[in-house]
Design a protein around this motif. Structure first.
Motif, PDB file in Angstrom:
ATOM      1  N   ASN A   4     -25.673  57.661  27.175  1.00 25.24           N
ATOM      2  CA  ASN A   4     -25.861  56.862  28.395  1.00 25.24           C
ATOM      3  C   ASN A   4     -24.600  56.817  29.258  1.00 25.24           C
ATOM      4  N   HIS A   5     -23.649  57.699  28.979  1.00 23.39           N
ATOM      5  CA  HIS A   5     -22.391  57.849  29.713  1.00 23.39           C
ATOM      6  C   HIS A   5     -21.429  56.678  29.513  1.00 23.39           C
ATOM      7  N   THR A   6     -21.607  55.940  28.435  1.00 21.83           N
ATOM      8  CA  THR A   6     -20.660  54.899  28.062  1.00 21.83           C
ATOM      9  C   THR A   6     -19.577  55.542  27.209  1.00 21.83           C
ATOM     10  N   SER A   7     -18.341  55.261  27.552  1.00 23.34           N
ATOM     11  CA  SER A   7     -17.212  55.787  26.777  1.00 23.34           C
ATOM     12  C   SER A   7     -16.807  54.771  25.717  1.00 23.34           C
ATOM     13  N   VAL A   8     -16.466  55.266  24.555  1.00 22.70           N
ATOM     14  CA  VAL A   8     -16.010  54.426  23.452  1.00 22.70           C
ATOM     15  C   VAL A   8     -14.531  54.711  23.249  1.00 22.70           C
ATOM     16  N   LEU A   9     -13.705  53.681  23.415  1.00 22.59           N
ATOM     17  CA  LEU A   9     -12.266  53.825  23.267  1.00 22.59           C
ATOM     18  C   LEU A   9     -11.775  52.950  22.119  1.00 22.59           C
ATOM     19  N   PHE A  10     -10.989  53.532  21.232  1.00 18.15           N
ATOM     20  CA  PHE A  10     -10.416  52.793  20.116  1.00 18.15           C
ATOM     21  C   PHE A  10      -8.983  52.428  20.469  1.00 18.15           C
ATOM     22  N   SER A  11      -8.641  51.161  20.266  1.00 15.74           N
ATOM     23  CA  SER A  11      -7.296  50.700  20.603  1.00 15.74           C
ATOM     24  C   SER A  11      -6.890  49.603  19.630  1.00 15.74           C
ATOM     25  N   GLN A  12      -5.791  48.917  19.935  1.00 19.32           N
ATOM     26  CA  GLN A  12      -5.340  47.836  19.071  1.00 19.32           C
ATOM     27  C   GLN A  12      -5.924  46.495  19.480  1.00 19.32           C
ATOM     28  N   GLU A  13      -5.922  46.190  20.727  1.00 24.22           N
ATOM     29  CA  GLU A  13      -6.475  44.919  21.236  1.00 24.22           C
ATOM     30  C   GLU A  13      -7.259  45.193  22.492  1.00 24.22           C
ATOM     31  N   PRO A  14      -8.523  45.094  22.468  1.00 29.93           N
ATOM     32  CA  PRO A  14      -9.407  44.918  21.328  1.00 29.93           C
ATOM     33  C   PRO A  14      -9.526  46.205  20.524  1.00 29.93           C
ATOM     34  N   ASP A  15     -10.174  46.124  19.377  1.00 25.86           N
ATOM     35  CA  ASP A  15     -10.283  47.304  18.513  1.00 25.86           C
ATOM     36  C   ASP A  15     -11.086  48.422  19.163  1.00 25.86           C
ATOM     37  N   ILE A  16     -12.178  48.047  19.835  1.00 30.29           N
ATOM     38  CA  ILE A  16     -13.045  49.045  20.474  1.00 30.29           C
ATOM     39  C   ILE A  16     -13.465  48.530  21.847  1.00 30.29           C
ATOM     40  N   LEU A  17     -13.329  49.396  22.838  1.00 31.00           N
ATOM     41  CA  LEU A  17     -13.771  49.100  24.208  1.00 31.00           C
ATOM     42  C   LEU A  17     -14.942  50.010  24.554  1.00 31.00           C
ATOM     43  N   LEU A  18     -15.936  49.468  25.228  1.00 28.35           N
ATOM     44  CA  LEU A  18     -17.047  50.260  25.733  1.00 28.35           C
ATOM     45  C   LEU A  18     -16.978  50.206  27.252  1.00 28.35           C
ATOM     46  N   LEU A  19     -16.829  51.378  27.874  1.00 26.39           N
ATOM     47  CA  LEU A  19     -16.686  51.467  29.328  1.00 26.39           C
ATOM     48  C   LEU A  19     -17.882  52.194  29.922  1.00 26.39           C
ATOM     49  N   ASN A  20     -18.430  51.650  31.012  1.00 28.76           N
ATOM     50  CA  ASN A  20     -19.533  52.349  31.667  1.00 28.76           C
ATOM     51  C   ASN A  20     -18.989  53.542  32.455  1.00 28.76           C
ATOM     52  N   ASN A  21     -19.885  54.278  33.131  1.00 25.79           N
ATOM     53  CA  ASN A  21     -19.446  55.501  33.825  1.00 25.79           C
ATOM     54  C   ASN A  21     -18.592  55.231  35.052  1.00 25.79           C
ATOM     55  N   GLN A  22     -18.450  53.960  35.458  1.00 26.99           N
ATOM     56  CA  GLN A  22     -17.524  53.604  36.537  1.00 26.99           C
ATOM     57  C   GLN A  22     -16.187  53.108  35.986  1.00 26.99           C
ATOM     58  N   GLY A  23     -16.034  53.110  34.665  1.00 22.35           N
ATOM     59  CA  GLY A  23     -14.788  52.663  34.046  1.00 22.35           C
ATOM     60  C   GLY A  23     -14.706  51.162  33.821  1.00 22.35           C
ATOM     61  N   LYS A  24     -15.797  50.455  34.045  1.00 23.24           N
ATOM     62  CA  LYS A  24     -15.833  49.002  33.860  1.00 23.24           C
ATOM     63  C   LYS A  24     -16.097  48.683  32.383  1.00 23.24           C
ATOM     64  N   THR A  25     -15.345  47.730  31.838  1.00 24.30           N
ATOM     65  CA  THR A  25     -15.542  47.317  30.456  1.00 24.30           C
ATOM     66  C   THR A  25     -16.850  46.538  30.360  1.00 24.30           C
ATOM     67  N   VAL A  26     -17.770  47.052  29.536  1.00 27.59           N
ATOM     68  CA  VAL A  26     -19.067  46.399  29.366  1.00 27.59           C
ATOM     69  C   VAL A  26     -19.243  45.831  27.958  1.00 27.59           C
ATOM     70  N   GLY A  27     -18.378  46.242  27.046  1.00 25.19           N
ATOM     71  CA  GLY A  27     -18.452  45.746  25.682  1.00 25.19           C
ATOM     72  C   GLY A  27     -17.100  45.779  25.009  1.00 25.19           C
ATOM     73  N   VAL A  28     -16.880  44.814  24.131  1.00 22.85           N
ATOM     74  CA  VAL A  28     -15.636  44.712  23.377  1.00 22.85           C
ATOM     75  C   VAL A  28     -16.014  44.417  21.930  1.00 22.85           C
TER      76      VAL A  28
END
Length: 114
Positions: A4-28
């Protein structure tokens, strides 16, 4: 990137970010693997702080806590926290996953060996 074009990014804070195709954080997602009940409340506090920061940026962000140890006090706080959309008990997820895996293997071997 998900279908669905959501990017999953792993980081330290928060552990996982979900970004939509416009780069907006939609999930943490915060994952707390502590097994000691004494440290469980600290993990909850850390996750809550991370979720509060994400909600300041996007008030519609979905916040998910995955915790290994959830004491009754933690559960009460989590269920009443406006900053936590959903939570899962990691131990229960793994237990069910292993149970399903075990059942599947038994089914395969019973088919093979009658």
């Amino acid at each position: 990137m998900l279908a669905n074009h959501t990017s999953v990014l792993f980081s330290q804070e928060p552990d996982i970010l979900l970004l939509n195709n416009q780069g907006k954080t939609v999930g943490v997602i915060e994952v707390k693997g502590v097994t000691d009940p004494a440290g469980a409340l600290e993990g909850y506090g850390t996750a809550k702080k991370s979720f509060e920061e994400a909600l300041c940026i996007n008030p519609e962000v979905q916040t998910i806590l995955i915790a290994n140890c959830i004491t009754p006090e933690d559960k009460n706080r989590i269920e009443n926290a406006p900053t936590i959309s959903t939570y899962f008990n990691l131990t229960e997820i793994l237990r069910e996953t292993l149970k399903i895996y075990d059942q599947s293997l038994k089914r395969v071997f019973s088919t093979l060996y009658g």
